[in-house]
Write a protein that holds these residues in place. Sequence first.
Motif, PDB file in Angstrom:
ATOM      1  N   VAL A 399      24.597  24.172   3.317  1.00 48.28           N
ATOM      2  CA  VAL A 399      24.474  24.060   4.679  1.00 48.28           C
ATOM      3  C   VAL A 399      24.547  24.718   5.520  1.00 48.28           C
ATOM      4  O   VAL A 399      25.782  24.321   5.622  1.00 48.28           O
ATOM      5  CB  VAL A 399      24.016  22.443   4.747  1.00 48.28           C
ATOM      6  CG1 VAL A 399      23.262  22.571   6.218  1.00 48.28           C
ATOM      7  CG2 VAL A 399      22.932  21.871   3.826  1.00 48.28           C
ATOM      8  N   SER A 400      24.354  25.277   6.259  1.00 50.26           N
ATOM      9  CA  SER A 400      25.406  26.510   7.576  1.00 50.26           C
ATOM     10  C   SER A 400      25.359  25.594   9.455  1.00 50.26           C
ATOM     11  O   SER A 400      24.122  25.403   9.096  1.00 50.26           O
ATOM     12  CB  SER A 400      25.360  28.287   7.309  1.00 50.26           C
ATOM     13  OG  SER A 400      26.594  28.513   7.903  1.00 50.26           O
ATOM     14  N   THR A 401      25.399  26.550   9.918  1.00 48.34           N
ATOM     15  CA  THR A 401      24.906  26.393  11.190  1.00 48.34           C
ATOM     16  C   THR A 401      25.201  27.914  11.950  1.00 48.34           C
ATOM     17  O   THR A 401      25.938  28.786  12.387  1.00 48.34           O
ATOM     18  CB  THR A 401      26.413  25.396  11.816  1.00 48.34           C
ATOM     19  OG1 THR A 401      26.050  25.745  12.846  1.00 48.34           O
ATOM     20  CG2 THR A 401      27.349  26.089  11.311  1.00 48.34           C
ATOM     21  N   ASP A 402      24.057  27.562  13.028  1.00 55.30           N
ATOM     22  CA  ASP A 402      23.653  28.686  14.128  1.00 55.30           C
ATOM     23  C   ASP A 402      24.696  29.475  14.318  1.00 55.30           C
ATOM     24  O   ASP A 402      26.172  30.620  14.988  1.00 55.30           O
ATOM     25  CB  ASP A 402      22.759  28.363  15.014  1.00 55.30           C
ATOM     26  CG  ASP A 402      23.115  27.143  15.864  1.00 55.30           C
ATOM     27  OD1 ASP A 402      24.483  26.977  16.027  1.00 55.30           O
ATOM     28  OD2 ASP A 402      22.820  26.995  16.685  1.00 55.30           O
ATOM     29  N   LYS A 403      26.282  28.387  14.715  1.00 59.01           N
ATOM     30  CA  LYS A 403      27.921  28.619  15.408  1.00 59.01           C
ATOM     31  C   LYS A 403      28.861  29.286  14.101  1.00 59.01           C
ATOM     32  O   LYS A 403      30.143  29.708  14.686  1.00 59.01           O
ATOM     33  CB  LYS A 403      28.338  27.542  14.964  1.00 59.01           C
ATOM     34  CG  LYS A 403      28.110  26.432  16.331  1.00 59.01           C
ATOM     35  CD  LYS A 403      28.724  24.674  16.163  1.00 59.01           C
ATOM     36  CE  LYS A 403      28.110  24.292  17.580  1.00 59.01           C
ATOM     37  NZ  LYS A 403      26.865  24.176  17.002  1.00 59.01           N
ATOM     38  N   ALA A 404      28.416  29.554  12.690  1.00 62.36           N
ATOM     39  CA  ALA A 404      29.052  30.722  12.247  1.00 62.36           C
ATOM     40  C   ALA A 404      28.567  32.027  12.609  1.00 62.36           C
ATOM     41  O   ALA A 404      28.925  32.996  12.149  1.00 62.36           O
ATOM     42  CB  ALA A 404      28.122  30.736  11.168  1.00 62.36           C
ATOM     43  N   VAL A 405      27.555  32.488  13.600  1.00 62.14           N
ATOM     44  CA  VAL A 405      27.040  33.897  14.217  1.00 62.14           C
ATOM     45  C   VAL A 405      27.874  33.795  15.248  1.00 62.14           C
ATOM     46  O   VAL A 405      28.350  33.807  16.141  1.00 62.14           O
ATOM     47  CB  VAL A 405      25.814  33.544  14.770  1.00 62.14           C
ATOM     48  CG1 VAL A 405      25.392  35.026  15.107  1.00 62.14           C
ATOM     49  CG2 VAL A 405      24.973  33.167  13.626  1.00 62.14           C
ATOM     50  N   ASN A 406      29.088  35.434  15.378  1.00 67.19           N
ATOM     51  CA  ASN A 406      29.946  35.813  15.904  1.00 67.19           C
ATOM     52  C   ASN A 406      30.530  34.235  16.082  1.00 67.19           C
ATOM     53  O   ASN A 406      30.888  33.824  18.305  1.00 67.19           O
ATOM     54  CB  ASN A 406      29.015  36.434  17.832  1.00 67.19           C
ATOM     55  CG  ASN A 406      28.356  37.319  16.951  1.00 67.19           C
ATOM     56  OD1 ASN A 406      28.900  38.590  16.208  1.00 67.19           O
ATOM     57  ND2 ASN A 406      27.311  37.533  17.755  1.00 67.19           N
ATOM     58  N   PRO A 407      31.334  33.617  16.007  1.00 64.14           N
ATOM     59  CA  PRO A 407      31.835  32.292  16.519  1.00 64.14           C
ATOM     60  C   PRO A 407      32.866  32.364  17.077  1.00 64.14           C
ATOM     61  O   PRO A 407      33.450  33.685  16.875  1.00 64.14           O
ATOM     62  CB  PRO A 407      32.989  31.563  14.368  1.00 64.14           C
ATOM     63  CG  PRO A 407      32.683  33.110  14.161  1.00 64.14           C
ATOM     64  CD  PRO A 407      31.779  34.007  14.125  1.00 64.14           C
ATOM     65  N   THR A 408      32.819  31.429  18.184  1.00 62.97           N
ATOM     66  CA  THR A 408      34.184  31.406  19.010  1.00 62.97           C
ATOM     67  C   THR A 408      35.352  30.419  19.007  1.00 62.97           C
ATOM     68  O   THR A 408      36.180  29.416  18.959  1.00 62.97           O
ATOM     69  CB  THR A 408      33.485  30.644  20.733  1.00 62.97           C
ATOM     70  OG1 THR A 408      32.898  30.190  19.942  1.00 62.97           O
ATOM     71  CG2 THR A 408      32.471  33.059  20.684  1.00 62.97           C
ATOM     72  N   SER A 409      34.202  29.384  18.315  1.00 62.74           N
ATOM     73  CA  SER A 409      35.736  27.755  17.406  1.00 62.74           C
ATOM     74  C   SER A 409      35.851  27.718  15.831  1.00 62.74           C
ATOM     75  O   SER A 409      35.040  29.201  15.196  1.00 62.74           O
ATOM     76  CB  SER A 409      34.189  26.845  17.624  1.00 62.74           C
ATOM     77  OG  SER A 409      33.410  27.034  16.998  1.00 62.74           O
ATOM     78  N   VAL A 410      37.084  27.008  15.933  1.00 59.57           N
ATOM     79  CA  VAL A 410      37.472  27.190  14.663  1.00 59.57           C
ATOM     80  C   VAL A 410      36.472  26.415  13.693  1.00 59.57           C
ATOM     81  O   VAL A 410      36.462  27.034  12.410  1.00 59.57           O
ATOM     82  CB  VAL A 410      38.620  26.193  13.901  1.00 59.57           C
ATOM     83  CG1 VAL A 410      39.012  25.775  12.416  1.00 59.57           C
ATOM     84  CG2 VAL A 410      39.558  26.789  14.971  1.00 59.57           C
TER      85      VAL A 410
END
Length: 606
Positions: A399-410
């Motif tokens: 299970v992943s997340t859209d925040k893994a795209v061009n991430p700006t967060s840890v």
Amino acid sequence: MDYKKRLGLLVTADSLIVVFSIFIGFWLLVPTSTILPEAIIVSSIALFFAHHVFAHLFKLYKRVWQYASIQELSAIFAAVSLSITAVALIQIIGYQTIFARTLLVTWMLHILLIGASRFSWRIYRDSLMKGNTEKKRTLIIGAGNGGTLVARQLMNSIKSELHPVAFIDDDFTKQNLEIMSIPVLGRTKDIEDVVVTKNIEHIIIAIPSLTKTELNTIFDACSKTKVRTQIMPSVEDIMSGKVTVSQIRDVQVEDLLGREPVELDTEKIGAKLTGKTVLVTGAGGSIGSEICRQVCAFNPDKLILLGHGENSIYSIDMELKVTFPHLSVETEIADVQDADRMKDVMNEHQPDVVYHAAAHKHVPLMEKNPHEAVKNNVIGTKNTAEAAHEAGVTTFVMVSTDKAVNPTSVMGATKRIAEMVVQHMDRISDTRFVAVRFGNVLGSRGSVIPLFKKQIEAGGPVTVTDPKMTRYFMTIPEASRLVLQAGSLAEGGEVFVLDMGEPVKIVDLAKNLIRLSGFRDDEIEIMYSGMRPGEKLFEELLGKDEVHDEQIYPMIYRGKTPPVDVDVVYDLIEDFEQFPITTLREYTLDLAHFRLTKAKQLSLVK
């Protein structure tokens, strides 16, 4: 009144009606006759027996007459008509003639009196309900099947606190008509006027087929009235027996946001799960627990609930054992950061399918604790994936997340690195490893909705980071369905992405929740607090170089991700503990963006 007493009362009443009808029929036609002809006696006996036979066949003694409708009236018509027909046949056989006019009068009296004896119960009941002045005057949105179903339920229920007084429907052919004596008084645009003129105290939206956009339009109109607005259950839930029509519920933010749900290919998913052993990590979390519920619907041979928090695992275990008592459900309290423990669990249970939902997901917290993000999201994924490989698992879904795209967060960076680990494992293993990305999940732990609700309950203000901030949204069941579907489509190495429609402004979400709580926008203040560390204004589901244009399943895309330098990933896993927070944050972001050169890696390590 019990069944025997009720049956005796109805049979006695019907017997008197039968005799009365045929005697009155003869008396009206032969008023001067003082001697009853033999034909009257024979016809009366024949009608008596014929009526009771056909009353039994059409179940006139088993119907609940306080809910009588057209169906019951049709049964009376059929039973009486066939009874009269039987008497006519006997008259032909016995007297070579038919007393047609007498039978016609008898037929009319018979239907009138039988109908009156039955429908008087409903008339009495309806008069009691109309006399109840404490019921709330209710407007029903939708005069179709759903609306009439709700109206009938409310009118037939003495216990209901609602009384329907008007319909609203956008179908022009229904305007100015009445349905069950309830008038159709206008369209969606007329809701405010109808609420005022009819003194409406409650609104029910009763159109199960509404799209999200249509429901938003109707709810916007309803929210301007400040009258409590509810919605009927879906037809699927009613037909499946999960709920009844009377279980009308409040409109939820999930009804207004997101997009139309994806239909599952249940046959394909069933082929992967039915009769198989399934393991879910993070099984006590919002997504993990819902994955467990939906997996159970496909009758696996065994389901293993794995999690670090004993209370959450206990809760989902108890729930599943009540809901699915026939299934074998086992629990494992384990930490995905413990590689040996994960291997032991996998080797013991030998799962066919693994859904890896265990992760740290809170963006600001992970900015402050990057070491924990790496340990749980990266190392935990590596441990689970390697254990699955050694145990010969068929399919592993992360299970992943859209925040893994061009991430700006840890948090986003560590989830992207976890995807790299999964893709690497797919290349060296016979197990099919895939990842699934989706956006924000409505109502999950740590999501913005519970926070907004608490702020609204406290009278405000509701804090929004930025007026331009947007996010993709989906419901927890929908996100979980995507995970199951992705597992059934897996060939290995893919990153699956759901077409989530248009992103939603967070400020619009806040306004919707304010209105759902019964307030106007101007009654609860919205305050802009500024973006937090690691956040960005908008999210993406795939980078510009990752998109395959064609859908591999309705609303599901397969991403094409760049090749992974797994050595750099494993260097991070080996050395991360020696990095200070700021350096580790930079390292993970550079690695997730493929900007980490060997020279920079060495300089950061030093």
